[in-house]
Motif scaffolding. Sequence first.
Motif, PDB file in Angstrom:
ATOM      1  N   VAL A   1     -15.024  20.939   6.495  1.00 25.49           N
ATOM      2  CA  VAL A   1     -15.069  22.403   6.467  1.00 25.49           C
ATOM      3  C   VAL A   1     -15.785  22.957   7.690  1.00 25.49           C
ATOM      4  O   VAL A   1     -15.354  23.960   8.279  1.00 25.49           O
ATOM      5  CB  VAL A   1     -15.770  22.892   5.188  1.00 25.49           C
TER       6      VAL A   1
ATOM      7  N   LEU B   1     -18.766  27.770   5.318  1.00 29.22           N
ATOM      8  CA  LEU B   1     -18.838  27.525   3.882  1.00 29.22           C
ATOM      9  C   LEU B   1     -18.573  28.801   3.089  1.00 29.22           C
ATOM     10  O   LEU B   1     -18.004  28.758   1.995  1.00 29.22           O
ATOM     11  CB  LEU B   1     -20.207  26.956   3.515  1.00 29.22           C
TER      12      LEU B   1
ATOM     13  N   TYR C   1     -21.897  27.720  -5.543  1.00 27.90           N
ATOM     14  CA  TYR C   1     -20.497  27.427  -5.244  1.00 27.90           C
ATOM     15  C   TYR C   1     -19.514  28.396  -5.903  1.00 27.90           C
ATOM     16  O   TYR C   1     -18.305  28.265  -5.707  1.00 27.90           O
ATOM     17  CB  TYR C   1     -20.151  26.007  -5.723  1.00 27.90           C
TER      18      TYR C   1
ATOM     19  N   THR D   1     -16.441  30.996   3.646  1.00 30.22           N
ATOM     20  CA  THR D   1     -14.998  31.203   3.471  1.00 30.22           C
ATOM     21  C   THR D   1     -14.461  30.429   2.274  1.00 30.22           C
ATOM     22  O   THR D   1     -13.370  30.722   1.791  1.00 30.22           O
ATOM     23  CB  THR D   1     -14.229  30.776   4.736  1.00 30.22           C
ATOM     24  N   ARG D   2     -15.243  29.461   1.784  1.00 29.93           N
ATOM     25  CA  ARG D   2     -14.870  28.686   0.596  1.00 29.93           C
ATOM     26  C   ARG D   2     -15.613  29.160  -0.652  1.00 29.93           C
ATOM     27  O   ARG D   2     -15.564  28.509  -1.686  1.00 29.93           O
ATOM     28  CB  ARG D   2     -15.157  27.207   0.823  1.00 29.93           C
ATOM     29  N   GLY D   3     -16.312  30.294  -0.533  1.00 26.00           N
ATOM     30  CA  GLY D   3     -16.998  30.857  -1.688  1.00 26.00           C
ATOM     31  C   GLY D   3     -18.436  30.438  -1.857  1.00 26.00           C
ATOM     32  O   GLY D   3     -19.086  30.814  -2.839  1.00 26.00           O
ATOM     33  N   PHE D   4     -18.993  29.684  -0.892  1.00 10.53           N
ATOM     34  CA  PHE D   4     -20.367  29.209  -0.989  1.00 10.53           C
ATOM     35  C   PHE D   4     -21.337  30.298  -0.545  1.00 10.53           C
ATOM     36  O   PHE D   4     -21.120  30.950   0.477  1.00 10.53           O
ATOM     37  CB  PHE D   4     -20.555  27.969  -0.122  1.00 10.53           C
TER      38      PHE D   4
ATOM     39  N   MET E   1     -15.374  25.779  -6.103  1.00 15.44           N
ATOM     40  CA  MET E   1     -14.993  24.498  -5.488  1.00 15.44           C
ATOM     41  C   MET E   1     -16.241  23.779  -4.998  1.00 15.44           C
ATOM     42  O   MET E   1     -17.024  24.332  -4.218  1.00 15.44           O
ATOM     43  CB  MET E   1     -14.039  24.737  -4.311  1.00 15.44           C
ATOM     44  N   TYR E   2     -16.439  22.545  -5.462  1.00 13.88           N
ATOM     45  CA  TYR E   2     -17.611  21.775  -5.053  1.00 13.88           C
ATOM     46  C   TYR E   2     -17.332  21.153  -3.687  1.00 13.88           C
ATOM     47  O   TYR E   2     -16.368  20.409  -3.505  1.00 13.88           O
ATOM     48  CB  TYR E   2     -17.904  20.694  -6.088  1.00 13.88           C
ATOM     49  N   LEU E   3     -18.189  21.449  -2.708  1.00 12.07           N
ATOM     50  CA  LEU E   3     -17.955  21.051  -1.328  1.00 12.07           C
ATOM     51  C   LEU E   3     -18.677  19.775  -0.936  1.00 12.07           C
ATOM     52  O   LEU E   3     -18.432  19.249   0.143  1.00 12.07           O
ATOM     53  CB  LEU E   3     -18.396  22.178  -0.386  1.00 12.07           C
TER      54      LEU E   3
END
Length: 262
Positions: free
Chosen positions: A221, A164, A113, A166-169, A1-3
Amino acid sequence: MYLMESTEEGRRLLAQEGASGYVRSVLVATGLQPGARALDAGCGPGGISETMAELVGPAGAVVGLDLNEERLREARARNAHRPWVRFAQADVRRTGLPDASVDYVWSQYVFEYLPDRPVALAELMRVTRPGGRVVVSDIDGLGFQNWPFPEHLRVGTQRIVDALATRGFDLHVGRKLFSEFRSAGLQDVRVHLLPYYLVAGAADERLMKDWEIRFAALEPVAAPAFGGHAPYQEHCREFLRMLADPDGFKYAVTLVTEGTRP
């Protein structure tokens, strides 16, 4: 997912590519040659694709892939006068390209990402011919190499990184790619360390704007990690003041990892 998506992201990416100054030399040093079939995996607005096209020339071909249609429109417009360049909407983990169809793959600031990096790397290897090169350029520790670096700013920066994650970053992806390339079976794996930025004194307008856009895009985020938008914005303002300090030193690195498909 691109943040990092925002209305200004295309301009930020192009400014970032233009400021790096090293892309052309690194593309050549890692094996991009005239006449090559090349892939820009995660091409964004097409600035690096443009440089790749200049290097391979009309006898070669460049394919740029990105998930964002607005970035692809920018990339097509930027490269409209080069018929040997084409762009398509695709995930770097599922490119849709034939096996062994390219000589050279470049991917910059994408793997940070991806929580499933081995999947992406396997896909880039699949589309690369035996003897071709796979090259991934990414950050390592962005935002932490500052001095003076007040402890409360370091703690706040870590809060953003943890949110971040937690979002896979992965902020430290750069240092991990050497072993991941070797585990995937790539050969002759090498790593180049290059400056993302290097500032002795006050940061220039371009770098300040880069961080302003970055902080704004990450706010949804990161703000909850500070207990709300107001304390997050105060952290961002203090970080920017640190970047603007004429007595401070700040740097960040990019690690470029390359390997040959057996």
